[in-house]
Design a protein around this motif. Structure first.
Motif, short mmCIF file in Angstrom:
data_model
loop_
_atom_site.label_atom_id
_atom_site.label_comp_id
_atom_site.label_asym_id
_atom_site.label_seq_id
_atom_site.Cartn_x
_atom_site.Cartn_y
_atom_site.Cartn_z
N GLU A 117 0.80 -1.23 0.00
CA GLU A 117 0.00 0.00 0.00
C GLU A 117 0.84 1.28 0.00
O GLU A 117 0.33 2.35 0.28
CB GLU A 117 -1.00 0.04 1.17
CG GLU A 117 -1.98 -1.09 1.10
CD GLU A 117 -2.97 -1.06 2.23
OE1 GLU A 117 -3.30 0.04 2.70
OE2 GLU A 117 -3.41 -2.14 2.66
N LEU A 118 2.13 1.16 -0.31
CA LEU A 118 2.95 2.38 -0.37
C LEU A 118 2.51 3.27 -1.53
O LEU A 118 2.58 4.50 -1.44
CB LEU A 118 4.42 2.02 -0.54
CG LEU A 118 5.15 1.65 0.75
CD1 LEU A 118 6.57 1.22 0.43
CD2 LEU A 118 5.17 2.82 1.71
N PRO A 127 -0.92 11.47 -4.41
CA PRO A 127 -1.36 12.77 -3.91
C PRO A 127 -2.87 12.96 -3.98
O PRO A 127 -3.42 13.79 -3.27
CB PRO A 127 -0.66 13.78 -4.81
CG PRO A 127 0.14 13.03 -5.78
CD PRO A 127 -0.15 11.58 -5.65
N VAL A 128 -3.55 12.24 -4.88
CA VAL A 128 -4.99 12.44 -5.01
C VAL A 128 -5.78 11.26 -4.45
O VAL A 128 -7.00 11.26 -4.51
CB VAL A 128 -5.39 12.66 -6.48
CG1 VAL A 128 -4.92 14.01 -6.93
CG2 VAL A 128 -4.86 11.57 -7.36
N GLY A 129 -5.08 10.27 -3.93
CA GLY A 129 -5.77 9.14 -3.31
C GLY A 129 -6.63 8.36 -4.27
O GLY A 129 -7.78 8.02 -3.94
N CYS A 130 -6.10 8.07 -5.45
CA CYS A 130 -6.92 7.36 -6.42
C CYS A 130 -6.67 5.86 -6.40
O CYS A 130 -7.28 5.12 -7.15
CB CYS A 130 -6.70 7.92 -7.82
SG CYS A 130 -5.07 7.62 -8.48
N GLU A 165 -7.30 -1.25 -7.24
CA GLU A 165 -8.11 -0.44 -8.14
C GLU A 165 -7.51 0.96 -8.26
O GLU A 165 -7.05 1.53 -7.28
CB GLU A 165 -9.54 -0.31 -7.61
CG GLU A 165 -10.35 -1.56 -7.79
CD GLU A 165 -11.76 -1.41 -7.25
OE1 GLU A 165 -12.49 -2.39 -7.29
OE2 GLU A 165 -12.11 -0.31 -6.78
N ILE A 166 -7.53 1.48 -9.47
CA ILE A 166 -7.10 2.87 -9.68
C ILE A 166 -8.26 3.62 -10.34
O ILE A 166 -8.79 3.17 -11.35
CB ILE A 166 -5.85 2.96 -10.57
CG1 ILE A 166 -4.71 2.18 -9.94
CG2 ILE A 166 -5.44 4.41 -10.77
CD1 ILE A 166 -3.43 2.24 -10.71
N CYS A 174 1.14 11.47 -12.03
CA CYS A 174 2.39 12.04 -11.52
C CYS A 174 3.48 10.99 -11.43
O CYS A 174 4.66 11.32 -11.40
CB CYS A 174 2.16 12.67 -10.15
SG CYS A 174 1.64 11.48 -8.91
N GLY A 175 3.10 9.72 -11.35
CA GLY A 175 4.10 8.66 -11.30
C GLY A 175 4.69 8.42 -9.93
O GLY A 175 5.67 7.68 -9.81
N TYR A 176 4.12 9.04 -8.89
CA TYR A 176 4.67 8.82 -7.54
C TYR A 176 4.48 7.36 -7.11
O TYR A 176 5.30 6.83 -6.36
CB TYR A 176 3.98 9.74 -6.51
CG TYR A 176 4.46 11.17 -6.55
CD1 TYR A 176 5.31 11.61 -7.54
CD2 TYR A 176 4.08 12.06 -5.56
CE1 TYR A 176 5.74 12.92 -7.58
CE2 TYR A 176 4.51 13.36 -5.57
CZ TYR A 176 5.34 13.79 -6.59
OH TYR A 176 5.76 15.08 -6.62
#
Lengths: 337, 204
Positions: B94-95, B101-104, B129-130, B138-140
């Motif tokens: 879950e990292l 940043p948007v919690g998707c 799920e995304i 953003c690729g974070y």
């Protein structure tokens, strides 16, 4: 054929058939003028222009026309309902009426015309001035400040440039001695060994320049498209128009553009005479060149400010036209006695 | 005229307006009087320019048929990767969801068992799920993942017909990566494996 034409009923049959054919041809020509304009403007801006509907985008106008025809026909509540609907009809009617007197050479000794009258060119001007009513009434009936401004501008602009337009052709009439378009096209000279038709632009080059400028203004085309002026007047007299009524104005604008180009070909470029080229092709070629000139101007010049437009019309073109008439008259008297 | 008079009468009270000598457009540049010939010349220059453009090649990219190349590390839709033996890389830590940043991203982890082994670690993502409508690409998530399970692929044409279809489930995310992306990930690993000796940072 001539027997049929001499017969009263046969005459009418011929004229009606010719009118139907003309209507079809001019409508088609208009559609492809729009296509040509969009492609040429695109090329000037290094875009391809419409290229999706049909080969080379040639069916784009059919798609646009069908789309506009099926749009809801909106007449806003607070408009003058009758005038609002009548105005675009006047525009289209005036645009098509001019074609009644425009002759076209079809083959080497076959010329087509609907009405071959001795005041042909004056009739064209009479019909094209009806366009003022179409635009002004449309702008007035819309009950919208932008439309009204566009309509006012159109009225002032068209009336101003009509004077210059008329004056630009007076030297042509003086040289040819006739207002009949077929006579002007068929004007021949006998200069030494040469005997034959001559493009009148060689005799009245200034007349052509005035005619071209005034004609662009008369047809409300860029850079003289002040009545529409999308940026300042959000479409001017067209603001409240949608669907078929909009298309009628649009159609009228392009028919007028073709009319003016065809007239320029007839008046200044020797009509359908071009060496050995079949007349109808020669005529088409010259008209397309002039249409390209129109589009080229639109793709190049920014819109004039209103005072510049008026200054150009009254202070430049009108005096130039008068001087052109006087000088032509003096030369004619000097050379022909 | 007004300017001349004020200068003749006396010294202007205020310094010259804040305008450099080259700024602004004087009515007659370089004191030249505009002539009809010069004006017509300007018109001709304009016409020449547009005619030149008319005969220049078209620069439009015919989009659906023809696409401009994407950058090698373009961040498009996500993929979940597998190891070569077919096990999922994701260990359900879950990292990625934490880094987002948007919690998707929604990850629900479950324990691996010997009978049902989905990933090599202790846990695996039971649900992954995304929500692509929220994702800002953003690729974070890719940066946060310790096992390089999630990567952003090159696809950017993600339009669809309903909002529900934009919640990419695990099945959709586990689709095989495009071969070129797979090859890039193999050749130049963005996060080198943390085994001492191979990585320069882990010296000492």
């Amino acid at each position: 054929m001539s027997d049929l034409y001499a017969n009263a009923i046969g005459h009418w049959v011929v004229v009606v058939v010719a009118m139907l054919i003309l209507f079809f041809v001019v409508l088609t020509a208009t559609a492809y003028t729009v296509w040509f304009e969009r492609v040429a403007l695109g090329r000037i801006q290094r875009r391809p222009g419409p290229n999706r509907v049909g080969p080379f985008g040639l069916l784009q106008l059919a798609a646009d026309g069908i789309k506009a025809a099926f749009k809801e026909s909106i007449v806003p509540t607070k408009t003058e309902h009758v005038l609002f609907v009548v105005a675009p009809c006047i525009a289209v009617a005036a645009a098509f009426l001019s074609w009644a007197v425009i002759p076209i050479g079809l083959w080497y000794n076959v010329t087509y015309w609907i009405a071959d009258i001795n005041i042909g060119i004056l009739l064209v001007f009479a019909f094209s001035s009806l366009n003022v009513y179409a635009i002004f009434l449309g702008g007035y009936a819309s009950n919208n400040k932008y439309s009204l401004l566009g309509g006012m501008r159109a009225a002032a602009q068209l009336i101003s440039y009509e004077v210059a337009l008329g004056l630009s052709l007076v030297p042509t009439f003086m040289i040819v001695g006739s207002l009949r378009l077929r006579d002007i096209v068929g004007y021949t000279v006998s200069w030494g060994p040469y005997h034959g038709p001559i493009p009148l632009i060689l005799l009245t080059p200034i007349g052509f320049v005035i005619y071209l400028t005034a004609a662009v203004a008369e047809t409300n085309r860029a850079p003289f498209d002040l009545p529409e002026a999308e940026q300042e007047l959000i479409g001017g007299f067209l603001t409240e128009y949608t669907g078929l009524k909009f298309i009628m104005y649009y159609l009228a604008e392009y028919v007028n553009m073709i009319t003016v180009s065809a007239l320029a070909v007839l008046l200044f470029f020797g009509g359908w005479y071009l060496w050995f080229v079949p007349p109808v092709l020669a005529f088409l070629f010259k008209v397309v060149l002039l249409l390209f000139l129109y589009i080229w101007l639109r793709g190049t010049f920014p819109r004039l400010r209103y005072d510049m437009l008026m200054r150009l019309g009254w202070k430049v073109l009108l005096p130039l036209g008068i001087v052109n008439v006087i000088v032509t008259g003096v030369i004619l008297v000097a050379t022909q006695g | 005229m007004a300017d001349e008079e004020s200068q003749v009468d006396g010294k202007p009270e205020h310094p010259a307006p804040l305008r450099g000598p080259d700024e602004g457009v004087p009515a007659n540049p370089e004191g030249k009087r505009s002539s009809v010939a010069a004006d017509l010349g300007a018109l001709a220059t304009g016409l020449k320019t547009t005619l030149g453009e008319f005969f220049s090649p078209v620069v439009t990219t015919m989009y659906p048929e023809e696409k401009t190349p994407r950058a090698e590390r373009y961040r498009g839709r996500h993929y979940l990767r597998r190891y070569e033996n077919g096990l999922e890389r994701c260990i359900g830590c879950e990292l990625c969801a934490a880094a987002c940043p948007v919690g998707c991203i929604l990850v629900i982890a479950a324990e691996n068992t010997d009978e049902k082994r989905v990933s090599p670690g202790e846990r695996y993502a039971k649900t992954y799920e995304i929500n692509m409508l929220r994702c800002i690409f953003c690729g974070y998530c890719e940066d946060a993942c310790p096992v390089q399970a999630i990567v952003l692929g090159p696809e950017y044409e993600l339009s669809d017909t309903s909002r529900e279809k934009f919640i990419y489930t695990k099945e959709k995310l586990l689709e095989p990566l495009p071969p070129d992306v797979e090859a890039r990930l193999k050749s130049a690993t963005p996060h080198p494996p943390a085994s001492p000796g191979t990585s320069p940072q882990v010296g000492k």
